[in-house]
Motif scaffolding. Structure first.
Motif, mmCIF file in Angstrom:
data_model
loop_
_atom_site.group_PDB
_atom_site.id
_atom_site.type_symbol
_atom_site.label_atom_id
_atom_site.label_comp_id
_atom_site.label_asym_id
_atom_site.label_seq_id
_atom_site.Cartn_x
_atom_site.Cartn_y
_atom_site.Cartn_z
ATOM 1 N N PHE A 116 56.002 40.536 45.287
ATOM 2 C CA PHE A 116 55.072 41.372 46.049
ATOM 3 C C PHE A 116 55.298 42.857 45.783
ATOM 4 O O PHE A 116 54.346 43.626 45.611
ATOM 5 N N GLU A 117 56.580 43.265 45.734
ATOM 6 C CA GLU A 117 56.898 44.685 45.560
ATOM 7 C C GLU A 117 56.332 45.237 44.252
ATOM 8 O O GLU A 117 56.012 46.425 44.157
ATOM 9 N N GLN A 118 56.186 44.381 43.238
ATOM 10 C CA GLN A 118 55.678 44.826 41.948
ATOM 11 C C GLN A 118 54.175 45.092 41.966
ATOM 12 O O GLN A 118 53.667 45.856 41.136
ATOM 13 N N VAL A 119 53.484 44.446 42.871
ATOM 14 C CA VAL A 119 52.015 44.568 42.898
ATOM 15 C C VAL A 119 51.509 45.115 44.223
ATOM 16 O O VAL A 119 50.326 45.030 44.519
ATOM 17 N N ARG A 120 52.411 45.690 45.020
ATOM 18 C CA ARG A 120 52.020 46.211 46.342
ATOM 19 C C ARG A 120 50.846 47.171 46.243
ATOM 20 O O ARG A 120 49.877 47.067 47.010
ATOM 21 N N ASP A 121 50.881 48.106 45.300
ATOM 22 C CA ASP A 121 49.791 49.079 45.175
ATOM 23 C C ASP A 121 48.484 48.410 44.767
ATOM 24 O O ASP A 121 47.404 48.778 45.254
ATOM 25 N N ALA A 122 48.564 47.428 43.865
ATOM 26 C CA ALA A 122 47.362 46.715 43.429
ATOM 27 C C ALA A 122 46.757 45.921 44.582
ATOM 28 O O ALA A 122 45.522 45.854 44.724
ATOM 29 N N VAL A 123 47.606 45.324 45.406
ATOM 30 C CA VAL A 123 47.122 44.567 46.561
ATOM 31 C C VAL A 123 46.393 45.499 47.525
ATOM 32 O O VAL A 123 45.288 45.201 48.007
ATOM 33 N N ALA A 124 47.008 46.647 47.813
ATOM 34 C CA ALA A 124 46.389 47.594 48.737
ATOM 35 C C ALA A 124 45.050 48.094 48.204
ATOM 36 O O ALA A 124 44.069 48.203 48.952
ATOM 37 N N GLN A 125 44.987 48.380 46.897
ATOM 38 C CA GLN A 125 43.738 48.849 46.310
ATOM 39 C C GLN A 125 42.659 47.785 46.378
ATOM 40 O O GLN A 125 41.487 48.080 46.671
ATOM 41 N N HIS A 126 43.034 46.526 46.123
ATOM 42 C CA HIS A 126 42.064 45.433 46.191
ATOM 43 C C HIS A 126 41.532 45.289 47.617
ATOM 44 O O HIS A 126 40.321 45.073 47.816
ATOM 45 N N MET A 127 42.394 45.443 48.610
ATOM 46 C CA MET A 127 41.955 45.346 49.997
ATOM 47 C C MET A 127 41.017 46.495 50.351
ATOM 48 O O MET A 127 40.039 46.311 51.092
ATOM 49 N N ARG A 128 41.289 47.693 49.836
ATOM 50 C CA ARG A 128 40.378 48.816 50.066
ATOM 51 C C ARG A 128 39.001 48.517 49.481
ATOM 52 O O ARG A 128 37.966 48.811 50.097
ATOM 53 N N GLN A 129 38.994 47.946 48.284
ATOM 54 C CA GLN A 129 37.726 47.628 47.636
ATOM 55 C C GLN A 129 36.948 46.581 48.419
ATOM 56 O O GLN A 129 35.724 46.686 48.575
ATOM 57 N N LEU A 130 37.640 45.558 48.910
ATOM 58 C CA LEU A 130 36.979 44.532 49.709
ATOM 59 C C LEU A 130 36.362 45.137 50.970
ATOM 60 O O LEU A 130 35.240 44.792 51.357
ATOM 61 N N HIS A 131 37.109 46.036 51.611
ATOM 62 C CA HIS A 131 36.572 46.698 52.802
ATOM 63 C C HIS A 131 35.334 47.502 52.455
ATOM 64 O O HIS A 131 34.323 47.465 53.172
ATOM 65 N N GLN A 132 35.398 48.244 51.342
ATOM 66 C CA GLN A 132 34.283 49.104 50.982
ATOM 67 C C GLN A 132 33.030 48.297 50.649
ATOM 68 O O GLN A 132 31.917 48.677 51.018
ATOM 69 N N ILE A 133 33.202 47.160 49.969
ATOM 70 C CA ILE A 133 32.063 46.301 49.649
ATOM 71 C C ILE A 133 31.383 45.820 50.928
ATOM 72 O O ILE A 133 30.162 45.872 51.074
ATOM 73 N N SER A 134 32.203 45.347 51.876
ATOM 74 C CA SER A 134 31.651 44.856 53.135
ATOM 75 C C SER A 134 31.000 45.981 53.928
ATOM 76 O O SER A 134 29.889 45.827 54.461
ATOM 77 N N ALA A 135 31.659 47.138 53.983
ATOM 78 C CA ALA A 135 31.114 48.263 54.735
ATOM 79 C C ALA A 135 29.835 48.785 54.107
ATOM 80 O O ALA A 135 28.887 49.145 54.811
ATOM 81 N N LEU A 136 29.798 48.829 52.771
ATOM 82 C CA LEU A 136 28.595 49.321 52.095
ATOM 83 C C LEU A 136 27.416 48.389 52.341
ATOM 84 O O LEU A 136 26.284 48.839 52.553
ATOM 85 N N ARG A 137 27.663 47.080 52.352
ATOM 86 C CA ARG A 137 26.585 46.127 52.619
ATOM 87 C C ARG A 137 26.001 46.378 54.018
ATOM 88 O O ARG A 137 24.779 46.427 54.208
ATOM 89 N N GLN A 138 26.875 46.548 55.010
ATOM 90 C CA GLN A 138 26.400 46.805 56.376
ATOM 91 C C GLN A 138 25.683 48.154 56.471
ATOM 92 O O GLN A 138 24.674 48.293 57.169
ATOM 93 N N TYR A 139 26.222 49.134 55.770
ATOM 94 C CA TYR A 139 25.640 50.475 55.796
ATOM 95 C C TYR A 139 24.223 50.458 55.224
ATOM 96 O O TYR A 139 23.296 51.058 55.783
ATOM 97 N N LEU A 140 24.039 49.755 54.120
ATOM 98 C CA LEU A 140 22.713 49.654 53.507
ATOM 99 C C LEU A 140 21.741 48.915 54.420
ATOM 100 O O LEU A 140 20.558 49.265 54.498
ATOM 101 N N GLN A 141 22.224 47.897 55.092
ATOM 102 C CA GLN A 141 21.357 47.174 56.022
ATOM 103 C C GLN A 141 20.914 48.091 57.156
ATOM 104 O O GLN A 141 19.764 48.048 57.609
ATOM 105 N N THR A 142 21.823 48.960 57.614
ATOM 106 C CA THR A 142 21.480 49.903 58.669
ATOM 107 C C THR A 142 20.445 50.908 58.179
ATOM 108 O O THR A 142 19.466 51.203 58.880
#
Length: 249
Positions: free
Chosen positions: A202-228
Motif C-alpha cells: 500500500f505504501e508504494q501506491v498510496r499517492d496513486a490510490v489517493a489520486q484515483h479516489m479524487r478522480q472518482l469523486h470528480q466524475i461523480s460530482a461532475l455528473r451531478q453538476y451537469l444534471q443540475t
C-alpha cells in the motif's frame, strides 16, 4: 444557483449520434456557467462544430476545480479502496489479446457500425478460434487482421487508456461479452491468456490510490453538476437527465 441561458445544439441531429450531441450540450452548459461566474469573457465566441476556444477550455478547467473540489481522501479510506480494488494496482500484468476492429472514420454511421459489430460479436462468442481468425481477416480495420487479429502479449502501457481499462484488472478469458470502445473505433476482443501482476505494498501506491479516489469523486460530482445545470437550462435538440435538487447552493 443562477439560471443558465437557453442552449441550442445547432448541428442537425442526423449528423451526430446521441452521445456526440450530449457531449456538445454538456460542454456548452459548462462554458455558459463559466461566463456566469466571471471565469470567461461574455464575448467568448460560440463553439464551431463542437470546438470551443482555448480560453473556454481553460475556464471550464478552472470552473471544475472551483466548483467540484472534494474532501481529501484520508488514510483509512485509501486503505479500504486499495484492499477492495487490489487488481487495479497490480504491476506487470499482461494479457494475450486478439481483436476485430470496426474503425470509426469521418462520415461513418456510428449506429449502423455498432449494430454490425454487435451482430458479429454474438456470432463469435459462440464460435471457435478459426472463426475468429477468419472474421479478423475479413472484417478488421487493423493491420493485425492479416494475422487473425493477434496483438500478442500486451501490458497496460501498450494500449490506449480506454482500451486498457477494459482488458486489465479483470479475470475474463475468451471472447469478451461486450464491445470495447476506443479512440480507434469498436472492438470485438478475445483474451487468450493472462499473467497476473504483482501487487505492491500500500505504501508504494498510496499517492496513486489517493489520486484515483479524487478522480472518482470528480466524475461523480461532475455528473451531478451537469444534471443540475441541465435542470436550469432549456435544451433544444438533445435531452439530458436532469437533477431534481441542486448540487451547488
Amino acid at each position: 444557483m443562477a439560471s443558465v441561458n437557453e442552449i441550442e445544439i445547432a448541428t442537425a441531429a442526423e449528423t451526430l449520434d446521441g452521445d456526440a450531441l450530449r457531449q456538445r450540450a454538456c460542454t456548452e452548459l459548462l462554458r455558459q456557467r463559466a461566463m456566469e461566474l466571471g471565469l470567461l469573457a461574455a464575448d467568448d465566441p460560440a463553439p464551431r462544430e463542437g470546438a470551443i476556444s482555448a480560453a473556454a477550455s481553460r475556464a471550464i478547467e478552472a470552473l471544475i476545480a472551483q466548483e467540484l473540489a472534494g474532501p481529501e481522501p484520508d488514510e483509512a479510506a485509501c486503505r479500504r479502496h486499495y484492499e477492495a480494488n487490489a487488481r487495479h494496482y497490480a504491476q506487470g500484468e499482461r494479457v494475450q489479446v486478439r481483436h476485430v476492429l470496426f474503425a470509426v472514420t469521418p462520415g461513418v454511421d456510428v449506429g449502423l457500425l455498432r449494430q454490425r459489430a454487435e451482430s458479429h460479436l454474438i456470432t463469435l462468442r459462440a464460435s471457435n478460434l478459426a472463426a475468429f481468425t477468419e472474421a479478423a481477416k475479413e472484417l478488421s480495420n487493423c493491420p493485425s487482421g492479416a494475422d487473425g487479429g493477434r496483438l500478442g502479449w500486451l501490458t497496460a502501457d501498450d494500449c490506449a487508456p480506454e482500451f486498457a481499462k477494459e482488458l486489465f484488472g479483470r479475470s475474463e478469458i475468451g471472447v469478451l461479452p461486450r464491445l470495447l470502445h476506443s479512440r480507434f473505433g469498436l472492438h470485438i476482443a478475445a483474451i487468450d491468456a493472462r499473467e497476473p501482476g504483482r501487487l505492491p505494498d500500500f505504501e508504494q501506491v498510496r499517492d496513486a490510490v489517493a489520486q484515483h479516489m479524487r478522480q472518482l469523486h470528480q466524475i461523480s460530482a461532475l455528473r451531478q453538476y451537469l444534471q443540475t445545470l441541465a435542470a436550469d437550462a432549456q435544451l433544444q435538440g438533445v435531452e439530458l437527465q436532469q437533477a431534481t435538487s441542486p448540487l451547488v447552493q
